[in-house]
Write an enzyme that holds these catalytic residues in place. Sequence first.
Site, short mmCIF file in Angstrom:
data_model
loop_
_atom_site.label_atom_id
_atom_site.label_comp_id
_atom_site.label_asym_id
_atom_site.label_seq_id
_atom_site.Cartn_x
_atom_site.Cartn_y
_atom_site.Cartn_z
N LYS A 35 0.85 -1.19 0.00
CA LYS A 35 0.00 0.00 0.00
C LYS A 35 0.88 1.24 0.00
O LYS A 35 1.77 1.39 0.85
CB LYS A 35 -0.92 0.03 1.22
CG LYS A 35 -1.84 1.26 1.25
CD LYS A 35 -2.81 1.20 2.42
CE LYS A 35 -2.20 1.65 3.73
NZ LYS A 35 -1.96 3.12 3.77
N ASP A 62 -3.50 4.24 -1.95
CA ASP A 62 -4.37 4.71 -0.88
C ASP A 62 -4.30 6.23 -0.78
O ASP A 62 -3.65 6.78 0.12
CB ASP A 62 -3.95 4.04 0.43
CG ASP A 62 -4.76 4.51 1.63
OD1 ASP A 62 -5.91 4.95 1.44
OD2 ASP A 62 -4.23 4.43 2.76
N LYS A 64 -7.31 8.12 -1.13
CA LYS A 64 -8.62 8.56 -0.61
C LYS A 64 -9.13 9.79 -1.37
O LYS A 64 -9.46 10.82 -0.77
CB LYS A 64 -8.55 8.86 0.89
CG LYS A 64 -8.07 7.69 1.73
CD LYS A 64 -8.00 8.10 3.20
CE LYS A 64 -7.46 6.96 4.06
NZ LYS A 64 -6.00 6.70 3.82
N ASP A 67 -12.99 14.95 -3.93
CA ASP A 67 -12.99 16.23 -4.63
C ASP A 67 -14.25 16.29 -5.48
O ASP A 67 -15.12 15.42 -5.38
CB ASP A 67 -11.72 16.36 -5.48
CG ASP A 67 -11.25 17.80 -5.61
OD1 ASP A 67 -12.07 18.67 -5.96
OD2 ASP A 67 -10.05 18.05 -5.37
N THR A 123 -9.97 4.50 10.87
CA THR A 123 -9.84 3.69 12.08
C THR A 123 -9.26 4.48 13.25
O THR A 123 -9.29 4.00 14.38
CB THR A 123 -8.96 2.46 11.82
OG1 THR A 123 -7.71 2.88 11.29
CG2 THR A 123 -9.63 1.51 10.85
N ARG A 214 3.37 -0.77 10.55
CA ARG A 214 4.53 -0.77 11.43
C ARG A 214 4.89 -2.12 12.03
O ARG A 214 6.09 -2.41 12.17
CB ARG A 214 4.31 0.28 12.53
CG ARG A 214 4.48 1.71 12.01
CD ARG A 214 3.87 2.76 12.92
NE ARG A 214 2.41 2.80 12.79
CZ ARG A 214 1.66 3.77 13.30
NH1 ARG A 214 2.22 4.76 13.97
NH2 ARG A 214 0.35 3.76 13.13
#
Length: 236
Positions: A35, A62, A64, A67, A123, A214
């Site tokens: 990603k 990714d 998002k 607009d 999230t 991570r």
Amino acid sequence: MPENDPKIIVALDFASADPARQFVKNISPDLCRLKIGKELFTASGPDLVREFIDDGFDIFLDLKFHDIPNTVNKAVTAACELGVWMLNVHALGGRTMMEAAREAVQGYSATRQPYLIAVSILTSTNQQGLSDLGIDKPLQQMVMDLTAMSLDSGLDGMVCSAREVELLRQQFGQKPLLVTPGIRPAGSAQDDQQRVMSPHQAMQAGSSYLVIGRPVTQSVDPVQTLKQINNSLLTP
């Protein structure tokens, strides 16, 4: 779906191309997809996306998109031309915007069109965060409503918390792709995520793909970590 269908999507949350390349050269497309989000894309641009695709990795872009419909349509067209495997828009952009995104994907003539999914609620957002935005609906109801609008707009699925997956499956069935960030293997730090779940729990709940950052990228041995997580998904 292809025979080799890794369920882990590693979030390349790096500030520049070099550490991302250093990480990617030590892993295999058989173990995961990748990603690329706003930070790395802004720092390194579309060439890095093409580079990792040429290395054999499926890329979830990714960004998002959120607009006006025409702008999102053109941005999605550009993403399709990069050859990405999956991309997303933000459902709060509304029905017309999401339909414009869907039209761009459908207009792409390559043999494999990318999956187009929508973000409902991040999230990192909890109920108080919604209230701060002036949204009085319960968080789960907001997720349900945005999912219904996204799927009705012709999208392939959603980015959502693993804690909402079971409810979404009950309501919308098995067809939508449900991509879940906020995944933390046992013993991992929660970091800035509020609504988290283990990889095995998320897949049991009905997640299609798991976004893990991570805990993998900062692991001492990322390959071994990926193998361990993949093995945990095979446990009944």
